[in-house]
Design a protein around this motif. Structure first.
Motif, PDB file in Angstrom:
ATOM      1  N   SER A  12       1.217  -1.662   0.092  1.00  0.00           N
ATOM      2  CA  SER A  12      -0.142  -0.314   0.190  1.00  0.00           C
ATOM      3  C   SER A  12       0.882   1.170  -0.180  1.00  0.00           C
ATOM      4  CB  SER A  12      -0.631  -0.402   0.918  1.00  0.00           C
ATOM      5  OG  SER A  12      -0.659  -0.020   2.172  1.00  0.00           O
ATOM      6  N   SER A  13       2.201   0.908   0.169  1.00  0.00           N
ATOM      7  CA  SER A  13       3.086   2.300   0.103  1.00  0.00           C
ATOM      8  C   SER A  13       3.268   2.817  -1.280  1.00  0.00           C
ATOM      9  CB  SER A  13       4.406   1.982   0.728  1.00  0.00           C
ATOM     10  OG  SER A  13       4.966   0.636   0.336  1.00  0.00           O
ATOM     11  N   VAL A  14       2.671   2.299  -2.123  1.00  0.00           N
ATOM     12  CA  VAL A  14       2.874   2.157  -3.382  1.00  0.00           C
ATOM     13  C   VAL A  14       1.980   3.946  -3.604  1.00  0.00           C
ATOM     14  CG1 VAL A  14       3.746   0.735  -4.069  1.00  0.00           C
ATOM     15  CG2 VAL A  14       2.174   1.277  -4.718  1.00  0.00           C
ATOM     16  N   LEU A  15       1.126   4.153  -2.877  1.00  0.00           N
ATOM     17  CA  LEU A  15      -0.031   5.205  -3.229  1.00  0.00           C
ATOM     18  C   LEU A  15       0.274   6.254  -2.433  1.00  0.00           C
ATOM     19  CD1 LEU A  15      -3.072   2.523  -2.250  1.00  0.00           C
ATOM     20  CD2 LEU A  15      -2.531   3.387  -4.089  1.00  0.00           C
ATOM     21  N   ALA A  46      -5.598  -5.717  -6.780  1.00  0.00           N
ATOM     22  CA  ALA A  46      -4.494  -5.337  -7.770  1.00  0.00           C
ATOM     23  C   ALA A  46      -3.450  -4.359  -7.934  1.00  0.00           C
ATOM     24  CB  ALA A  46      -6.528  -4.403  -9.088  1.00  0.00           C
ATOM     25  N   ARG A  47      -4.053  -3.519  -6.957  1.00  0.00           N
ATOM     26  CA  ARG A  47      -2.413  -2.729  -6.474  1.00  0.00           C
ATOM     27  C   ARG A  47      -1.215  -3.492  -6.232  1.00  0.00           C
ATOM     28  NH1 ARG A  47      -3.349  -1.860  -1.755  1.00  0.00           N
ATOM     29  NH2 ARG A  47      -1.292  -2.814  -1.127  1.00  0.00           N
ATOM     30  N   ALA A  48      -2.113  -4.937  -6.063  1.00  0.00           N
ATOM     31  CA  ALA A  48      -0.575  -5.778  -5.335  1.00  0.00           C
ATOM     32  C   ALA A  48      -0.199  -6.552  -6.475  1.00  0.00           C
ATOM     33  CB  ALA A  48      -1.167  -6.557  -3.900  1.00  0.00           C
ATOM     34  N   GLY A  49      -0.448  -6.671  -6.675  1.00  0.00           N
ATOM     35  CA  GLY A  49      -0.573  -8.039  -8.460  1.00  0.00           C
ATOM     36  C   GLY A  49       1.126  -7.532  -8.542  1.00  0.00           C
ATOM     37  N   ASN A  50       1.090  -8.756  -8.658  1.00  0.00           N
ATOM     38  CA  ASN A  50       2.749  -8.979  -9.363  1.00  0.00           C
ATOM     39  C   ASN A  50       2.920  -8.490 -11.265  1.00  0.00           C
ATOM     40  OD1 ASN A  50       3.839 -10.346  -7.549  1.00  0.00           O
ATOM     41  ND2 ASN A  50       3.026 -12.176  -7.268  1.00  0.00           N
ATOM     42  N   ARG A  51       1.023  -7.723 -11.683  1.00  0.00           N
ATOM     43  CA  ARG A  51       1.579  -7.832 -13.352  1.00  0.00           C
ATOM     44  C   ARG A  51       2.123  -6.607 -13.590  1.00  0.00           C
ATOM     45  NH1 ARG A  51      -3.883  -8.824 -14.612  1.00  0.00           N
ATOM     46  NH2 ARG A  51      -4.754  -8.403 -12.427  1.00  0.00           N
ATOM     47  N   PRO A  52       3.306  -6.120 -14.228  1.00  0.00           N
ATOM     48  CA  PRO A  52       3.508  -4.751 -14.517  1.00  0.00           C
ATOM     49  C   PRO A  52       2.164  -4.708 -14.516  1.00  0.00           C
ATOM     50  CG  PRO A  52       4.433  -6.642 -16.016  1.00  0.00           C
ATOM     51  CD  PRO A  52       3.485  -7.115 -15.306  1.00  0.00           C
ATOM     52  N   LEU A  53       1.775  -3.133 -14.706  1.00  0.00           N
ATOM     53  CA  LEU A  53       0.627  -2.252 -14.586  1.00  0.00           C
ATOM     54  C   LEU A  53       0.670  -1.994 -16.728  1.00  0.00           C
ATOM     55  CD1 LEU A  53       0.529   0.167 -12.100  1.00  0.00           C
ATOM     56  CD2 LEU A  53      -0.515  -1.398 -12.227  1.00  0.00           C
ATOM     57  N   GLU A  54      -0.761  -1.958 -16.883  1.00  0.00           N
ATOM     58  CA  GLU A  54      -0.590  -2.094 -18.694  1.00  0.00           C
ATOM     59  C   GLU A  54      -1.102  -0.545 -18.763  1.00  0.00           C
ATOM     60  OE1 GLU A  54      -4.077  -4.152 -19.596  1.00  0.00           O
ATOM     61  OE2 GLU A  54      -3.102  -5.894 -19.401  1.00  0.00           O
ATOM     62  N   LEU A  55      -1.249   0.285 -17.120  1.00  0.00           N
ATOM     63  CA  LEU A  55      -1.350   1.859 -17.485  1.00  0.00           C
ATOM     64  C   LEU A  55       0.539   2.739 -17.299  1.00  0.00           C
ATOM     65  CD1 LEU A  55      -4.973   1.256 -16.815  1.00  0.00           C
ATOM     66  CD2 LEU A  55      -4.364   2.541 -19.237  1.00  0.00           C
ATOM     67  N   ASP A  56       0.316   3.557 -17.208  1.00  0.00           N
ATOM     68  CA  ASP A  56       1.885   5.230 -16.960  1.00  0.00           C
ATOM     69  C   ASP A  56       0.851   4.891 -15.187  1.00  0.00           C
ATOM     70  OD1 ASP A  56       2.796   4.411 -18.918  1.00  0.00           O
ATOM     71  OD2 ASP A  56       2.575   6.207 -19.816  1.00  0.00           O
ATOM     72  N   GLU A  57      -0.167   5.052 -15.010  1.00  0.00           N
ATOM     73  CA  GLU A  57      -0.388   6.100 -13.422  1.00  0.00           C
ATOM     74  C   GLU A  57      -1.656   5.498 -13.276  1.00  0.00           C
ATOM     75  OE1 GLU A  57       0.611   9.851 -12.858  1.00  0.00           O
ATOM     76  OE2 GLU A  57      -1.329  10.453 -12.404  1.00  0.00           O
ATOM     77  N   VAL A  58      -2.001   4.970 -12.266  1.00  0.00           N
ATOM     78  CA  VAL A  58      -3.518   3.812 -11.955  1.00  0.00           C
ATOM     79  C   VAL A  58      -4.450   5.032 -11.067  1.00  0.00           C
ATOM     80  CG1 VAL A  58      -4.800   1.568 -11.400  1.00  0.00           C
ATOM     81  CG2 VAL A  58      -3.035   2.017 -13.082  1.00  0.00           C
ATOM     82  N   VAL A  59      -5.875   5.210 -11.294  1.00  0.00           N
ATOM     83  CA  VAL A  59      -6.406   5.622  -9.454  1.00  0.00           C
ATOM     84  C   VAL A  59      -6.833   4.396  -9.322  1.00  0.00           C
ATOM     85  CG1 VAL A  59      -7.712   6.623  -9.002  1.00  0.00           C
ATOM     86  CG2 VAL A  59      -6.243   8.112 -10.535  1.00  0.00           C
ATOM     87  N   PRO A  60      -6.577   4.545  -7.595  1.00  0.00           N
ATOM     88  CA  PRO A  60      -7.249   2.922  -7.264  1.00  0.00           C
ATOM     89  C   PRO A  60      -9.152   3.025  -7.186  1.00  0.00           C
ATOM     90  CG  PRO A  60      -6.393   3.353  -5.539  1.00  0.00           C
ATOM     91  CD  PRO A  60      -5.771   4.413  -6.994  1.00  0.00           C
ATOM     92  N   ASN A  61      -9.760   1.861  -6.663  1.00  0.00           N
ATOM     93  CA  ASN A  61     -10.627   1.594  -6.161  1.00  0.00           C
ATOM     94  C   ASN A  61     -11.630   1.935  -7.398  1.00  0.00           C
ATOM     95  OD1 ASN A  61      -9.193   1.431  -3.780  1.00  0.00           O
ATOM     96  ND2 ASN A  61     -10.541   3.546  -3.533  1.00  0.00           N
ATOM     97  N   GLN A  62     -12.770   0.973  -7.548  1.00  0.00           N
ATOM     98  CA  GLN A  62     -13.796   0.646  -8.544  1.00  0.00           C
ATOM     99  C   GLN A  62     -14.625   1.123  -8.598  1.00  0.00           C
ATOM    100  OE1 GLN A  62     -12.494  -1.074 -11.511  1.00  0.00           O
ATOM    101  NE2 GLN A  62     -11.289  -2.241 -10.881  1.00  0.00           N
ATOM    102  N   ASP A  63     -15.599   1.316  -6.513  1.00  0.00           N
ATOM    103  CA  ASP A  63     -16.135   1.751  -6.830  1.00  0.00           C
ATOM    104  C   ASP A  63     -16.394   3.078  -6.012  1.00  0.00           C
ATOM    105  OD1 ASP A  63     -17.382  -0.371  -7.458  1.00  0.00           O
ATOM    106  OD2 ASP A  63     -17.754  -1.498  -5.195  1.00  0.00           O
ATOM    107  N   GLY A  64     -17.826   3.614  -5.857  1.00  0.00           N
ATOM    108  CA  GLY A  64     -18.017   5.205  -5.062  1.00  0.00           C
ATOM    109  C   GLY A  64     -19.049   5.859  -5.896  1.00  0.00           C
TER     110      GLY A  64
END
Ligand SMILES: NC(=O)c1ccc[n+]([C@@H]2O[C@H](COP(=O)([O-])OP(=O)(O)OC[C@H]3O[C@@H](n4cnc5c(N)ncnc54)[C@H](OP(=O)(O)O)[C@@H]3O)[C@@H](O)[C@H]2O)c1
Length: 341
Positions: A12-15, A46-64
């Protein structure tokens, strides 16, 4: 605007809380001023996943949930000022809800009845849409939920104090089913009862199948399953003829075994559910029916309704992710706009 981003996967420290210019909505898009962001297990995974991001920069959280403040071309059914809830905000886009404004396809934005709070609205997307799908995959239908649509059915919700389990209890009861929920503690039993479950059973229990059978002598018609690796044998045992077992998670195990003969003898439907790939038709059906349930006041949140809320500020999004990862009971929400209620 304040925006939480990450540019590489990790803890979570990557946020990072940062400043970004709000984007303008394009065709078929709207911009939402976010009041409350809802956090789900998928967000930290999704944030912790080992996969490289497909996007340069991501804002998390699907719901709102929030209020529309700008509308792009070709959007006919949503207007500036509409109160809304959103789903799949960060799916294949960098536009999650952990920020003050987010731009989304209008198809992922749903009007919110005036008397329904943003706390309820931000709790809907992933949990309620998953629960809706799990309740609409029975061989004999229905494809839509409405009052009476599950009359005569018995639904077993495994993990009735979870966020999806909670929504499944509420939607199944609203649709007329008899609901049996399983939980692991007295505290969670109280929550499942508060959500509306008719019967609450505790696991683990070697006598669980016979207890379910004594409640539902003809078997359970629909099972909403969070832990298939552990529960597959029990599910097959208590299932009614033509019953469905809708599994949406791999909690406590990645593989399951099931008795083949008992399964085909009951015409069992083992149905996987993944919101990201379920398709537009199922998403639209869920949004439609959840709106009707909201109008009816059938989806309350909070401890009294069986879903305790834990609040964070936007600057504490990392702690909110950690709370969900740690398995906090109930719903984790992030308040973003104090003046929107
Ligand atoms: N496929 C999809 O589209 C989709 C959508 C939403 C969520 N999910 C996944 O579904 C899972 C649950 O999400 P959530 O938001 O509902 O999480 P949650 O609020 O943490 O709930 C998880 C629940 O599962 C219960 N549980 C664990 N093992 C169980 C067992 N053997 N029998 C019965 N219940 C059991 C837990 O209860 P105890 O702790 O008391 O055991 C807890 O109440 C997560 O893994 C999430 O990633 C998938």
């Amino acid at each position: 605007m304040r925006s939480v981003i990450y540019s590489k996967p990790g803890p979570s420290s990557v946020l990072q809380l940062t400043e970004r210019e709000p984007a303008a909505p394009g065709p078929d898009e709207v911009r939402v001023r976010v009041a409350v962001s809802g956090v789900n297990p998928t967000d930290w995974k999704a944030r912790a996943g080992n996969r490289p991001l497909e996007l340069d920069e991501v804002v998390p959280n699907q719901d709102g949930a929030g209020v529309i403040d700008a509308v792009g071309a070709d959007v006919d059914d949503l207007q500036v000022g509409d109160r809304v809830w959103v789903f799949l905000a960060a799916h294949q886009r960098p536009t999650g809800t952990a920020q003050e404004f987010t731009v989304l396809p209008a198809s992922r934005v749903v009007p919110l009845p005036d008397d329904i709070g943003f706390d309820v609205a931000a709790s809907l997307g992933v949990p309620a849409m998953t629960a809706h799908r799990a309740l609409t995959v029975h061989e004999l239908g229905p494809a839509h939920l409405s009052p009476g649509s599950l009359d005569g059915r018995v639904v077993l919700v495994q993990g009735g104090a979870g966020a999806v389990g909670h929504a499944a209890i509420q939607l199944a009861r609203w649709a007329g089913a008899t609901v049996i929920a399983t939980v692991s503690s007295d505290e969670k039993a109280a929550l499942a009862s508060a959500a509306g479950a008719d019967h609450v059973l505790q696991y683990p229990d070697g006598a669980l199948a016979s207890k379910v059978r004594s409640i539902a002598p003809n078997g359970v018609d629909q099972i909403v399953e969070v832990a298939l690796a552990q529960n597959a044998a029990l599910d097959a045992e208590v299932l009614a003829n033509h019953g469905s077992i809708a599994y949406y998670a791999n909690n406590n195990g990645d593989e399951f075994t099931a008795p083949i003969m008992a399964s085909f003898a009951k015409n069992a439907r083992w149905q996987g559910v993944l919101l990201y790939t379920v398709g537009q038709e199922a998403l639209a059906a869920a949004a439609h029916d959840i709106s009707a349930a909201l109008e009816a006041g059938a989806l309350p949140v909070g401890e009294d309704a069986g879903l305790p809320l834990t609040w964070f500020g936007l600057e504490d999004t990392a702690a909110a992710h950690d709370a969900v990862e740690a398995g906090v009971t109930g719903k984790v929400l992030i308040r973003i706009a104090d003046d929107l209620r």
